[in-house]
Design a protein around this motif. Structure first.
Motif, short mmCIF file in Angstrom:
data_model
loop_
_atom_site.label_atom_id
_atom_site.label_comp_id
_atom_site.label_asym_id
_atom_site.label_seq_id
_atom_site.Cartn_x
_atom_site.Cartn_y
_atom_site.Cartn_z
N ARG A 175 0.82 -1.20 0.00
CA ARG A 175 0.00 0.00 0.00
C ARG A 175 0.86 1.26 0.00
O ARG A 175 1.96 1.28 0.55
CB ARG A 175 -0.90 0.04 1.24
CG ARG A 175 -2.12 -0.86 1.17
CD ARG A 175 -1.80 -2.35 1.15
NE ARG A 175 -3.00 -3.16 1.32
CZ ARG A 175 -3.26 -4.28 0.64
NH1 ARG A 175 -2.40 -4.71 -0.27
NH2 ARG A 175 -4.35 -4.97 0.88
N ASP A 178 -3.60 4.59 -1.38
CA ASP A 178 -4.33 3.35 -1.08
C ASP A 178 -4.85 3.32 0.35
O ASP A 178 -5.82 2.63 0.64
CB ASP A 178 -3.41 2.14 -1.31
CG ASP A 178 -2.73 2.20 -2.66
OD1 ASP A 178 -3.44 2.44 -3.67
OD2 ASP A 178 -1.49 2.06 -2.72
N LEU A 200 -9.67 -3.88 -0.39
CA LEU A 200 -8.68 -3.36 -1.33
C LEU A 200 -8.22 -4.52 -2.22
O LEU A 200 -7.72 -5.53 -1.73
CB LEU A 200 -7.49 -2.76 -0.59
CG LEU A 200 -6.50 -1.96 -1.45
CD1 LEU A 200 -7.18 -0.76 -2.10
CD2 LEU A 200 -5.31 -1.48 -0.62
N GLN A 231 -6.19 -5.92 -5.82
CA GLN A 231 -5.12 -5.66 -6.77
C GLN A 231 -5.58 -6.06 -8.18
O GLN A 231 -6.23 -7.10 -8.35
CB GLN A 231 -3.87 -6.45 -6.38
CG GLN A 231 -2.63 -6.15 -7.22
CD GLN A 231 -1.45 -7.03 -6.83
OE1 GLN A 231 -1.63 -8.17 -6.42
NE2 GLN A 231 -0.23 -6.51 -6.95
N HIS A 291 -4.02 6.63 -11.56
CA HIS A 291 -4.92 6.48 -10.41
C HIS A 291 -6.23 7.15 -10.79
O HIS A 291 -6.30 7.91 -11.76
CB HIS A 291 -4.35 7.08 -9.12
CG HIS A 291 -4.20 8.56 -9.11
ND1 HIS A 291 -3.15 9.20 -9.74
CD2 HIS A 291 -4.96 9.54 -8.58
CE1 HIS A 291 -3.27 10.50 -9.57
NE2 HIS A 291 -4.37 10.74 -8.87
N SER A 328 -7.11 3.53 -6.51
CA SER A 328 -6.47 4.48 -5.60
C SER A 328 -5.03 4.75 -6.03
O SER A 328 -4.48 5.81 -5.72
CB SER A 328 -6.51 3.94 -4.17
OG SER A 328 -6.08 2.60 -4.11
N SER A 329 -4.40 3.82 -6.74
CA SER A 329 -3.07 4.07 -7.30
C SER A 329 -2.86 3.15 -8.49
O SER A 329 -3.55 2.14 -8.64
CB SER A 329 -1.97 3.86 -6.26
OG SER A 329 -1.90 2.52 -5.85
N LEU A 361 -4.40 -0.64 -7.55
CA LEU A 361 -5.11 -1.05 -6.34
C LEU A 361 -6.37 -0.21 -6.23
O LEU A 361 -6.37 0.98 -6.59
CB LEU A 361 -4.24 -0.84 -5.10
CG LEU A 361 -3.01 -1.73 -4.94
CD1 LEU A 361 -2.11 -1.20 -3.83
CD2 LEU A 361 -3.40 -3.16 -4.66
#
Length: 813
Positions: free
Chosen positions: A678, A683, A724, A726, A738, A753-754, A767
């Motif tokens: 993270r 994240d 969360l 991947q 993102h 988130s990223s 993620l």
């Protein structure tokens, strides 16, 4: 009007922001609220703002605040009887290049993920919505039908009236001259008013002083980095055939257009701006204009006359130049100032004060009421600013660029060009000699990637694969298959020591801190909701001393969090960041390199993963921490700054026989993404629950007393509402950054988130949180997933376990 001798809060500054803070504090029930304005309400910057009110911002929460502003302004007139001039006439942003088209289409995809109504349009559609536009060179556009505009001065006056109606005192021609302090608290302010001088004792103050915010901050003992710049626009004579039009933005020509009462306002965000007021703002400044500078504005006007030909026929009624305040990173300042415990800030709004004021006032009022952020406000939290960024020369240099960046291409990885080189690692020159291309974070110069011999040591920006893509792939390959070294000196280092250090850190951290000296613990600082306030590693150096290592950009925020929770414990916290350089040596051959430069034992038996040891390195001394953010065998080597160059030279020389490669921060981000590690601020944030972030392993739930424990136990009992996940795109070509929308079985359920490129795994990766209430992991993963990349849906694989080395066997090798 009588100004009280005591108040719960004194708000300094009567622009739209100060009025909004007063309005929202009274709305949630605060009564003894006093707002002091040096001259008249709106007389600084608010009165001459363009009044554009857009919904879409760069992150979900900033968009939430902008949308709140719109909704608020729509109802203010009915509440207060003051006409705000608010209307939803829509907005169009047009692209004149393929790169800008990619940018605005990515923004459109992001808007959908944030629940904002948006439409991509072709030149024909643009012409229908804005018939006065010359479409030559126009490639595409996006249209937001619910964007609008309003009357800035009246919006502020409506907010002030709403605050007064609920009991606030709003005093004009009352200048704050001094803040009185005891320790880390302001106890009151002195003022000069129309009826003489006075003093107000108060529980807290809010600095809403706009372009005076830097000066008012210094008065209160806090750092508020902002700089006034000249901001230009023209207003035409009346144009008879003009009807209501959407707001038009042509960022490739640095221009925006607003139709208002049969006239056109043309404004500019020119690439090189003009800082103003470096020697102080005149004492009598009130509704003032700055001198005209037609030569400065002329290039914008020439392009505008070509783009909207009717401007050539219309006379110029007003040529306006007025000051606006800008911050070093183009994000406003909000929140509790790190240096004091009762000084709040809402200032530095970078020409988006009207559209931001409603939401910023609401968020700050809720933060003041609850004592914690209502949601993630990291983009604008004042604690992100570094002390040196209040330096006036720095602000002057940086502000020449930041105004223009509002309309510049917002390329991924774009670096600021001005006010660079302030903070440097002791290895800086060594890295530059070997091809380092520097980026900047929190003032630190950091090697982001390495140019090959003969390749320019510079970025060539794009939305596609930039000129460093293959370089980073080679650095990534070295970490995965051999050995690489990168500089981590910029990461924050906080020494926490004293007889209560262990008990204190056990209270603040989720993990167990009562460990043997030499042990490294990965942990989070949690808030009362179980959200993540900081993501750190903590090394126990001795019985009474620990080293907390933080991300470079959050060092001050993390130190402030610690200080605010010390209480009466016998603990000393010291920022030791500049005292040690840090070199990360990572890869399957990292142990071979360490053994070549040191007589110490780096075996699993003596130095297992998660432990640190003092070592000899070359002819000097260092401390080797066996941890990894890239998912490989490796060490972070801490060495005092005086010995850093020698340590680097020793490692570099010994590494030549092994094929050691230097690597940068971009590689680190790509490698951590493959491993599913993270990234704090993307994240994991203060509103992401530690269990939903998949970090339950870093929390010792049976500890009796740590911040957030009840929220962790409660979430464990009730179950997760989101997880969360991947992702990896199955098509190796598209790139992720993102905020790209996540589609589950064809429906948008969230956003990344990223994002980064997984060079080893062969595709862009990201993620992002996926709703999962009542579902098992298997059910979540049984769905089909796509990621929306600039309007194109791309199939993605999803995983809860790291796609690279899921059992973490490589870091423990």
């Amino acid at each position: 009007m009588t100004i009280p001798e005591k108040a719960r809060v004194v708000i300094i500054g009567g622009g739209v922001i100060g009025c909004s803070v007063a309005y929202h504090l009274t709305k949630i029930g605060w009564t003894d609220v006093v707002l002091l304005e040096r001259k008249q309400l709106t007389s600084g910057t608010t009165w001459h703002a363009a009044g554009l009110i857009a919904q879409l911002r760069a992150t979900a929460n900033m968009t939430k605040l902008a949308r709140y502003s719109q909704e608020l302004y729509g109802g203010l007139e009915a509440e207060t009887g003051v006409a705000t001039g608010f209307k939803r006439n829509g907005s169009i942003t047009v692209a004149l290049t393929a790169e800008r088209r990619e940018e605005i289409f990515r923004q459109a995809a992001m808007a959908r993920a944030f629940g904002v109504s948006v439409e991509e349009i072709d030149p024909t559609g643009i012409g229908e919505l804005y018939p006065h536009l010359n479409l030559d060179g126009v490639v595409a556009g996006v249209y937001l039908e619910k964007d609008g505009q309003g009357d800035p001065g009246n919006i502020a006056h409506a907010l002030a009236k709403g605050a007064r109606q609920r009991g606030a005192v709003v005093a004009e021609r009352t200048k704050v001259t001094e803040s009185h302090k005891t320790g880390r608290r302001v106890t009151g302010v002195s003022y000069q008013g129309v009826d003489g001088d006075g003093h107000i004792a108060c529980d807290m103050i809010v600095n809403c002083a706009g372009m005076w915010g830097h000066e008012v901050g210094r008065m209160a003992g806090v750092n508020v980095p902002l700089q006034a710049c000249e901001h230009f626009y023209i207003v035409t004579e009346n144009i008879p055939e003009l009807t209501q039009l959407p707001v038009l933005r042509v960022p490739d020509e640095c221009a925006y257009y607003k139709e208002d009462a049969g006239k056109i306002l043309l404004g500019a965000f020119e690439p090189v701006s003009k800082p103003w007021g470096m020697d102080g703002i005149p004492e009598d400044f009130e509704f003032d204009q700055l001198p005209e500078d037609f030569d400065h504005f002329e290039p914008i006007l020439e392009q505008a006359v070509n783009r909207v030909p009717m401007l050539a026929e219309a006379g110029i009624h007003t040529f306006f130049n007025g000051p606006e305040s800008f911050t070093p990173d183009d994000a406003y300042h909000l929140g509790l100032a790190p240096e004091m415990d009762n000084v709040w800030v809402a200032a530095g709004f970078n020409s988006i004060g009207i559209q931001s004021a409603g939401g910023a006032g609401m968020a700050l009022a809720q933060w003041m009421e609850d004592g914690e952020k209502p949601f993630d406000l990291r983009d604008v939290d004042i604690s992100r600013m570094q002390p040196f960024q209040g330096n006036k020369r720095y602000l002057k240099e940086r502000s020449t660029e930041t105004l223009g960046l509002l309309y510049a291409d917002h390329f991924p990885f774009r670096q600021k060009a001005t006010a660079r080189g302030v903070r440097r690692s002791p290895l800086h020159a060594h890295l530059l000699e070997r091809g380092a291309v520097m980026g900047e974070l929190a003032g630190w110069e950091r090697a982001n990637w390495y140019a090959r011999v003969g390749q320019a040591q510079a970025y060539e920006y794009s939305w596609g694969r930039q000129n460093f893509f293959d370089n980073v792939a080679e650095e990534h390959a070295a970490v995965r298959s051999n050995v690489a070294m990168y500089d981590m000196t910029s990461f924050g280092k906080l020494r926490v020591e004293g007889r209560d250090a262990m008990a204190f850190l056990n209270h603040v951290c989720g993990a167990e801190m009562d460990v043997a000296p030499g042990k490294i613990v990965y942990t989070q600082f949690l808030n009362a909701r179980g959200g993540i306030e900081a993501d750190v590693t903590v090394t126990r150096l001795a019985e009474t001393a620990y080293l907390v290592v933080t991300p470079a950009g959050t060092r001050l925020a993390d130190e402030t969090w610690l200080r605010r929770h010390v209480g009466d414990r016998a603990v000393v916290i010291t920022d030791v960041t500049p005292g040690e350089a840090v070199m990360a040596v990572m890869g399957p051959n990292a142990r071979k390199l360490m053994q070549a430069v040191s007589p110490n034992d780096f075996s699993n038996a003596v130095n297992p993963f998660g432990t640190a040891q003092e070592i000899e390195l070359g002819m000097g001394l260092a401390r080797a921490h066996r941890v990894s953010y890239v998912g490989e065998l490796g060490w972070e080597i801490y060495v005092s700054s005086d010995m850093a160059a020698h340590a680097f030279e020793t490692l570099w020389e010994a590494g030549q026989d092994l094929g050691l490669k230097l690597a940068g921060m971009h590689m680190m981000d790509c490698a951590r993404m493959e491993k599913g590690f993270r990234h704090f601020g993307h994240d994991i944030t203060c509103e992401d629950h530690v269990l939903e972030a998949g970090l339950g392993f870093a929390v010792k739930r049976d500890k009796p007393d740590f911040i957030g424990r009840d929220a962790v136990l409660r979430k464990k009992e009730e179950g997760l509402k989101r997880r969360l996940v991947q992702f990896r795109l199955t098509d190796p070509e598209p790139l992720l950054y993102h905020n790209e929308p996540i589609l589950r079985n064809g429906e948008i359920v969230g956003f990344l988130s990223s994002g980064a490129y997984g060079h080893h795994l062969g595709g862009a990766m990201g993620l992002g949180y996926v709703p999962c209430a009542g579902e098992s992991v298997a059910e979540v993963l049984a769905s089909s997933y796509e990621i929306d990349v600039a309007g194109v849906r791309v199939t993605a694989e999803a995983s809860m376990k790291p796609m690279y080395d899921p059992k973490s066997e490589r870091v423990r090798a």
